[in-house]
Write a protein that holds these residues in place. Sequence first.
Motif, PDB file in Angstrom:
ATOM      1  N   GLU A 238       0.828  -1.207   0.000  1.00  0.00           N
ATOM      2  CA  GLU A 238       0.000   0.000   0.000  1.00  0.00           C
ATOM      3  C   GLU A 238       0.860   1.253   0.000  1.00  0.00           C
ATOM      4  O   GLU A 238       1.799   1.396   0.782  1.00  0.00           O
ATOM      5  N   GLY A 239       0.542   2.164  -0.931  1.00  0.00           N
ATOM      6  CA  GLY A 239       1.251   3.436  -0.990  1.00  0.00           C
ATOM      7  C   GLY A 239       0.754   4.381   0.090  1.00  0.00           C
ATOM      8  O   GLY A 239      -0.449   4.451   0.368  1.00  0.00           O
ATOM      9  N   ALA A 240       1.659   5.123   0.725  1.00  0.00           N
ATOM     10  CA  ALA A 240       1.287   5.983   1.849  1.00  0.00           C
ATOM     11  C   ALA A 240       0.528   7.230   1.396  1.00  0.00           C
ATOM     12  O   ALA A 240      -0.234   7.809   2.179  1.00  0.00           O
ATOM     13  N   TYR A 241       0.688   7.644   0.138  1.00  0.00           N
ATOM     14  CA  TYR A 241       0.068   8.897  -0.310  1.00  0.00           C
ATOM     15  C   TYR A 241      -1.364   8.670  -0.776  1.00  0.00           C
ATOM     16  O   TYR A 241      -2.309   9.264  -0.250  1.00  0.00           O
ATOM     17  N   ASN A 242      -1.539   7.767  -1.744  1.00  0.00           N
ATOM     18  CA  ASN A 242      -2.886   7.530  -2.291  1.00  0.00           C
ATOM     19  C   ASN A 242      -3.547   6.281  -1.709  1.00  0.00           C
ATOM     20  O   ASN A 242      -4.707   5.998  -2.007  1.00  0.00           O
ATOM     21  N   HIS A 243      -2.791   5.511  -0.922  1.00  0.00           N
ATOM     22  CA  HIS A 243      -3.291   4.269  -0.342  1.00  0.00           C
ATOM     23  C   HIS A 243      -3.783   3.297  -1.413  1.00  0.00           C
ATOM     24  O   HIS A 243      -4.726   2.537  -1.183  1.00  0.00           O
ATOM     25  N   ASP A 244      -3.136   3.342  -2.579  1.00  0.00           N
ATOM     26  CA  ASP A 244      -3.485   2.401  -3.639  1.00  0.00           C
ATOM     27  C   ASP A 244      -2.656   1.127  -3.487  1.00  0.00           C
ATOM     28  O   ASP A 244      -1.579   1.135  -2.904  1.00  0.00           O
TER      29      ASP A 244
END
Length: 291
Positions: A238-244
């Motif tokens: 999971e990406g911390a910025y967009n949570h994608d």
Amino acid sequence: MKKWFTALPHHDYAQKFSFSVVYALLASISVNVFYQPGQIYSSGITGIAQILNTLSHNLFGLDIPVSLWLLLLNLPLFIFGWFAIGHKFTFFTGITVVLTSLFMQIMPEEVLSTDPIICAIFGGAVMGAGIGYALRNGLSSGGLDFVTIAMRKRTGRTIGSLSIFFNILIMAAAGVLFGWQYALYSAIAIFVSGKVTDAVYTKQKKMQVIVITRHPDRVIHNVQKSLRRGITIINEAEGAYNHDKQTVLLTVVTRYELPILRQAMKSADPKAFVSIADNVQILGHFYEEEL
């Protein structure tokens, strides 16, 4: 022997022979233009051949050329290389050693400088470039290369660092027999040669690659089609910025394979995020092509 010899493409014969010629020329230039005029002793079997040449001349008045000593000293090591490393590698290394001995014999000694420091630095650089070039193309200069390659497979240490370790003995012998100033100059040449070998022979330098991608299947297919490398998959990262959600792929390649990896990534997923860590240490099995 017949099996691997007949299986080798004919154009590969010409390539291997051309690589042997290049190394033989570089080694001959290093010895005849820099080492001999500067009284510098080379690394490996060439250095031992130089020491025996000097001893035979000083003690017995016999002028046995370095080229002949080089051939004689390599004979038992060819047998070791045949069984410990590989038949094809040893066969073409034999051709390389014969060509090197021939070129050393016919090439005149051209004195560019008698300054031992200049001769040590430039002679070491030329010799290291020749050794690294030969190893990079599946050849060897013979001699201690057989031993260092076998030890690299067991220990994971670089060719250059192993060569420096073994050649301390040559440096010490030169100091005891001919004066410690020659040992110091020879140490400079051996150190430079080892470092240049490592710079040229990039197959031994390992790099950790982290790929963050939305198309893992495509990336894995392209990379493994081009390289024989294992890949670890971390799903649902999971990406911390967009949570994608994306997939993280981990692998280790050599510096020599890096351009191939870049091309595979470019065609598979040009928008992927790729992080590369240089000169990582590996514990466990890491596949290396047979020489």
